[in-house]
Structure formats: C-alpha cells, structure tokens
Design a protein around this motif. Sequence first.
Motif, PDB file in Angstrom:
ATOM      1  N   ALA A  49       2.858   2.047   2.982  1.00  0.00           N
ATOM      2  CA  ALA A  49       3.061   1.327   1.728  1.00  0.00           C
ATOM      3  C   ALA A  49       3.615  -0.072   2.000  1.00  0.00           C
ATOM      4  O   ALA A  49       3.174  -1.051   1.384  1.00  0.00           O
ATOM      5  CB  ALA A  49       3.997   2.108   0.817  1.00  0.00           C
ATOM      6  N   THR A  50       4.550  -0.174   2.924  1.00  0.00           N
ATOM      7  CA  THR A  50       5.120  -1.468   3.284  1.00  0.00           C
ATOM      8  C   THR A  50       4.053  -2.378   3.882  1.00  0.00           C
ATOM      9  O   THR A  50       3.972  -3.560   3.542  1.00  0.00           O
ATOM     10  CB  THR A  50       6.279  -1.295   4.285  1.00  0.00           C
ATOM     11  OG1 THR A  50       7.273  -0.468   3.683  1.00  0.00           O
ATOM     12  CG2 THR A  50       6.885  -2.626   4.674  1.00  0.00           C
ATOM     13  N   GLU A  55       0.358  -6.976   3.490  1.00  0.00           N
ATOM     14  CA  GLU A  55      -1.016  -7.491   3.584  1.00  0.00           C
ATOM     15  C   GLU A  55      -1.446  -8.129   2.267  1.00  0.00           C
ATOM     16  O   GLU A  55      -2.110  -9.158   2.262  1.00  0.00           O
ATOM     17  CB  GLU A  55      -1.980  -6.360   3.945  1.00  0.00           C
ATOM     18  CG  GLU A  55      -1.845  -5.880   5.368  1.00  0.00           C
ATOM     19  CD  GLU A  55      -2.675  -4.641   5.658  1.00  0.00           C
ATOM     20  OE1 GLU A  55      -3.394  -4.177   4.746  1.00  0.00           O
ATOM     21  OE2 GLU A  55      -2.587  -4.123   6.772  1.00  0.00           O
ATOM     22  N   GLN A  56      -1.064  -7.531   1.135  1.00  0.00           N
ATOM     23  CA  GLN A  56      -1.455  -8.081  -0.160  1.00  0.00           C
ATOM     24  C   GLN A  56      -0.759  -9.418  -0.399  1.00  0.00           C
ATOM     25  O   GLN A  56      -1.343 -10.322  -0.981  1.00  0.00           O
ATOM     26  CB  GLN A  56      -1.103  -7.094  -1.278  1.00  0.00           C
ATOM     27  CG  GLN A  56      -1.998  -5.877  -1.301  1.00  0.00           C
ATOM     28  CD  GLN A  56      -1.557  -4.849  -2.315  1.00  0.00           C
ATOM     29  OE1 GLN A  56      -0.514  -4.990  -2.939  1.00  0.00           O
ATOM     30  NE2 GLN A  56      -2.350  -3.798  -2.480  1.00  0.00           N
ATOM     31  N   GLN A  57       0.468  -9.553   0.038  1.00  0.00           N
ATOM     32  CA  GLN A  57       1.200 -10.799  -0.160  1.00  0.00           C
ATOM     33  C   GLN A  57       0.640 -11.895   0.737  1.00  0.00           C
ATOM     34  O   GLN A  57       0.661 -13.067   0.379  1.00  0.00           O
ATOM     35  CB  GLN A  57       2.683 -10.607   0.134  1.00  0.00           C
ATOM     36  CG  GLN A  57       3.382  -9.753  -0.899  1.00  0.00           C
ATOM     37  CD  GLN A  57       4.828  -9.458  -0.546  1.00  0.00           C
ATOM     38  OE1 GLN A  57       5.284  -9.759   0.562  1.00  0.00           O
ATOM     39  NE2 GLN A  57       5.556  -8.861  -1.467  1.00  0.00           N
TER      40      GLN A  57
END
Length: 59
Positions: A49-50, A55-57
Amino acid sequence: MNTPAGLRARANELENRVPPLTAGPRTDDERMWLEKATALHAEADQLDATNRTTEQQGA
C-alpha cells in the motif's frame, strides 16, 4: 528492508511448518508460527500500500 514478496515467502515457510488441523490440537510453537505468519502478511500488505501511494504521488 524486506520486500513484500520476501515477507510473504517467509510467512509461507512458517505456515508450511504447521500440520493440518486434523492432525490434532495446535502446539504453542505452531500457534506462534501462525501468528508470526499473519503479522508478516500484514506487513507485506502495508508495504504494498505504501509503495502504491508513493508511485501514485510520483506519477
């Protein structure tokens, strides 16, 4: 630092040490192995999850 795959592999090793429930009552060691395996799976999920959030940020 451990990778999620490495943590899951270690958890699977611990789970494989424990005989099927039909073999009789669990020993203290077997319960400890299963508890540790559960904790390792949770840690791997948290790392996943981290990593996804990071990756999304960055995208």
